[in-house]
Design a protein around this motif. Sequence first.
Motif, PDB file in Angstrom:
ATOM      1  N   UNK A 157       0.812  -1.270  -0.038  1.00  0.00           N
ATOM      2  CA  UNK A 157       0.103  -0.173  -0.116  1.00  0.00           C
ATOM      3  C   UNK A 157       0.750   1.067   0.123  1.00  0.00           C
ATOM      4  N   UNK A 158       2.128   1.199   0.502  1.00  0.00           N
ATOM      5  CA  UNK A 158       2.918   2.508   0.684  1.00  0.00           C
ATOM      6  C   UNK A 158       3.272   3.017  -0.881  1.00  0.00           C
ATOM      7  N   UNK A 159       3.099   1.901  -1.737  1.00  0.00           N
ATOM      8  CA  UNK A 159       3.605   2.292  -3.056  1.00  0.00           C
ATOM      9  C   UNK A 159       2.156   2.765  -4.083  1.00  0.00           C
ATOM     10  N   UNK A 160       0.911   2.924  -3.377  1.00  0.00           N
ATOM     11  CA  UNK A 160      -0.217   3.319  -4.061  1.00  0.00           C
ATOM     12  C   UNK A 160      -0.756   4.613  -3.367  1.00  0.00           C
ATOM     13  N   UNK A 161      -0.285   4.923  -2.173  1.00  0.00           N
ATOM     14  CA  UNK A 161      -1.187   5.836  -1.332  1.00  0.00           C
ATOM     15  C   UNK A 161      -0.438   7.306  -1.056  1.00  0.00           C
ATOM     16  N   UNK A 162      -0.771   8.250  -1.278  1.00  0.00           N
ATOM     17  CA  UNK A 162      -0.074   9.629  -1.318  1.00  0.00           C
ATOM     18  C   UNK A 162       1.153   9.749  -1.673  1.00  0.00           C
ATOM     19  N   UNK A 163       1.592   9.139  -2.975  1.00  0.00           N
ATOM     20  CA  UNK A 163       2.579   9.376  -3.686  1.00  0.00           C
ATOM     21  C   UNK A 163       3.010  10.761  -4.063  1.00  0.00           C
ATOM     22  N   UNK A 164       4.079  11.212  -3.965  1.00  0.00           N
ATOM     23  CA  UNK A 164       4.476  12.664  -4.503  1.00  0.00           C
ATOM     24  C   UNK A 164       4.233  12.613  -6.082  1.00  0.00           C
ATOM     25  N   UNK A 165       3.510  13.464  -6.756  1.00  0.00           N
ATOM     26  CA  UNK A 165       2.910  13.515  -7.846  1.00  0.00           C
ATOM     27  C   UNK A 165       3.711  14.568  -8.630  1.00  0.00           C
ATOM     28  N   UNK A 166       4.211  13.911  -9.566  1.00  0.00           N
ATOM     29  CA  UNK A 166       5.006  14.615 -10.793  1.00  0.00           C
ATOM     30  C   UNK A 166       3.888  14.812 -12.385  1.00  0.00           C
ATOM     31  N   UNK A 167       3.202  15.914 -12.385  1.00  0.00           N
ATOM     32  CA  UNK A 167       2.356  15.780 -13.412  1.00  0.00           C
ATOM     33  C   UNK A 167       2.892  16.472 -14.667  1.00  0.00           C
ATOM     34  N   UNK A 168       2.942  15.805 -15.770  1.00  0.00           N
ATOM     35  CA  UNK A 168       3.436  16.349 -17.044  1.00  0.00           C
ATOM     36  C   UNK A 168       2.278  17.004 -17.788  1.00  0.00           C
ATOM     37  N   UNK A 169       2.007  18.101 -17.729  1.00  0.00           N
ATOM     38  CA  UNK A 169       0.786  18.818 -18.918  1.00  0.00           C
ATOM     39  C   UNK A 169       1.400  18.723 -20.336  1.00  0.00           C
ATOM     40  N   UNK A 195       4.589   9.166  -8.166  1.00  0.00           N
ATOM     41  CA  UNK A 195       3.665   8.960  -9.299  1.00  0.00           C
ATOM     42  C   UNK A 195       3.923   9.922 -10.500  1.00  0.00           C
ATOM     43  N   UNK A 196       4.303   9.335 -11.770  1.00  0.00           N
ATOM     44  CA  UNK A 196       4.403  10.446 -12.970  1.00  0.00           C
ATOM     45  C   UNK A 196       3.128  10.242 -13.627  1.00  0.00           C
ATOM     46  N   UNK A 197       2.247  11.365 -13.648  1.00  0.00           N
ATOM     47  CA  UNK A 197       1.125  11.385 -14.493  1.00  0.00           C
ATOM     48  C   UNK A 197       1.158  12.335 -15.616  1.00  0.00           C
ATOM     49  N   UNK A 198       0.765  11.478 -16.637  1.00  0.00           N
ATOM     50  CA  UNK A 198       0.746  12.193 -17.919  1.00  0.00           C
ATOM     51  C   UNK A 198      -0.363  12.713 -18.426  1.00  0.00           C
ATOM     52  N   UNK A 199      -0.373  13.894 -18.609  1.00  0.00           N
ATOM     53  CA  UNK A 199      -1.654  14.775 -18.881  1.00  0.00           C
ATOM     54  C   UNK A 199      -1.495  14.884 -20.241  1.00  0.00           C
ATOM     55  N   UNK A 200      -2.312  14.375 -21.050  1.00  0.00           N
ATOM     56  CA  UNK A 200      -2.395  14.492 -22.538  1.00  0.00           C
ATOM     57  C   UNK A 200      -3.626  15.017 -23.137  1.00  0.00           C
ATOM     58  N   UNK A 201      -4.759  15.179 -22.250  1.00  0.00           N
ATOM     59  CA  UNK A 201      -6.139  15.782 -22.515  1.00  0.00           C
ATOM     60  C   UNK A 201      -6.937  14.690 -23.422  1.00  0.00           C
ATOM     61  N   UNK A 202      -6.478  13.481 -23.555  1.00  0.00           N
ATOM     62  CA  UNK A 202      -7.197  12.498 -24.409  1.00  0.00           C
ATOM     63  C   UNK A 202      -8.671  12.230 -23.788  1.00  0.00           C
ATOM     64  N   UNK A 203      -8.594  12.386 -22.506  1.00  0.00           N
ATOM     65  CA  UNK A 203      -9.795  11.904 -21.727  1.00  0.00           C
ATOM     66  C   UNK A 203     -10.979  12.589 -22.279  1.00  0.00           C
TER      67      UNK A 203
END
Length: 303
Positions: A157-169, A195-203
């Motif tokens: 759970x430590x790898x799933x909860x409250x991870x530092x987020x690096x969001x790439x817009x 957590x590397x989050x890739x924001x592409x806008x495809x959603x």
Amino acid sequence: MSEYRAHVDFDIRFANGGGLTGTGFRLDVPAADLDDDALARLLVRHLGLALVAEVTLRDVRFVEEQHRGSRGVDAAPARSRRVIDLSHPIRAGLVTYPGLPAPRIEPHLTREDCRARYAPGTEFAMDVITLVGNTGTYLDSPYHRYAGGTDLAGLDLATLVRLRAEVFHLEDAWDAAARGIRAETLADRDVRGAAVLLHTGWDRWFGREEYGHGAPFLTGEAARFLVQEGAALVGIDSLNIDDIESGGERPAHSMLLAAGVHIVEHLTRLGEVPARGARFTAAPPAVEGFGTFPVRAFAEVGA
């Protein structure tokens, strides 16, 4: 709170010879009233340059625009704690991935049934949902790709909860023709443990026919880079972390899951999450012998 970026052309001369020129360069700034000296210092810090003798700026414009995570600019402090839901709601008939079955939701115990079983006014609803694990916004564990990999019940759970987020817009930073997000696009951040989050806008196409064609993805080269840099999780607001239109290979899934890096696909609303400073959570139920399952993914800002 409004965020601003500087659009600028520049010439940089180094004390030990040589120079650097940029045109149409964009840089996060803390305010829209920086003077040239402050902007020049910020530019040098962002580029990581040494022995700079002189910076000449031209055609400087300050534009109200979401920060992209430039180095040297701290994330604006949130005025209050916010929780941003990054998950698509699941409903009967929802098509997440073309060709996979849609969920079915059926009653097991209705409120009407309860009237014959319980005291007057005591009613419950108990329903049955049938769905494939790849429904809505979901997480892939190593077992999804590898028979000997960790299943959902075995995840830390430590790898799933409250991870530092690096969001790439990246709405305007991925090539619509090539579609792949490359390692170079991700190389300016410290992603270790994040957590590397890739924001592409495809959603914006989710649930529509357009969602299944021409979607952005993470290249195998970029997946290898994120493994080497120690990312904990990679998420994307697109159809798949891999390019499903190039054949049967799945290099991003293969490399990330082999290294124990979780994958979250079909995120949404990443545009509301700052480039830095948020915390990300995406925890599936602990199902033994199962590799992928929907999550309630969310970001905490100001926490």
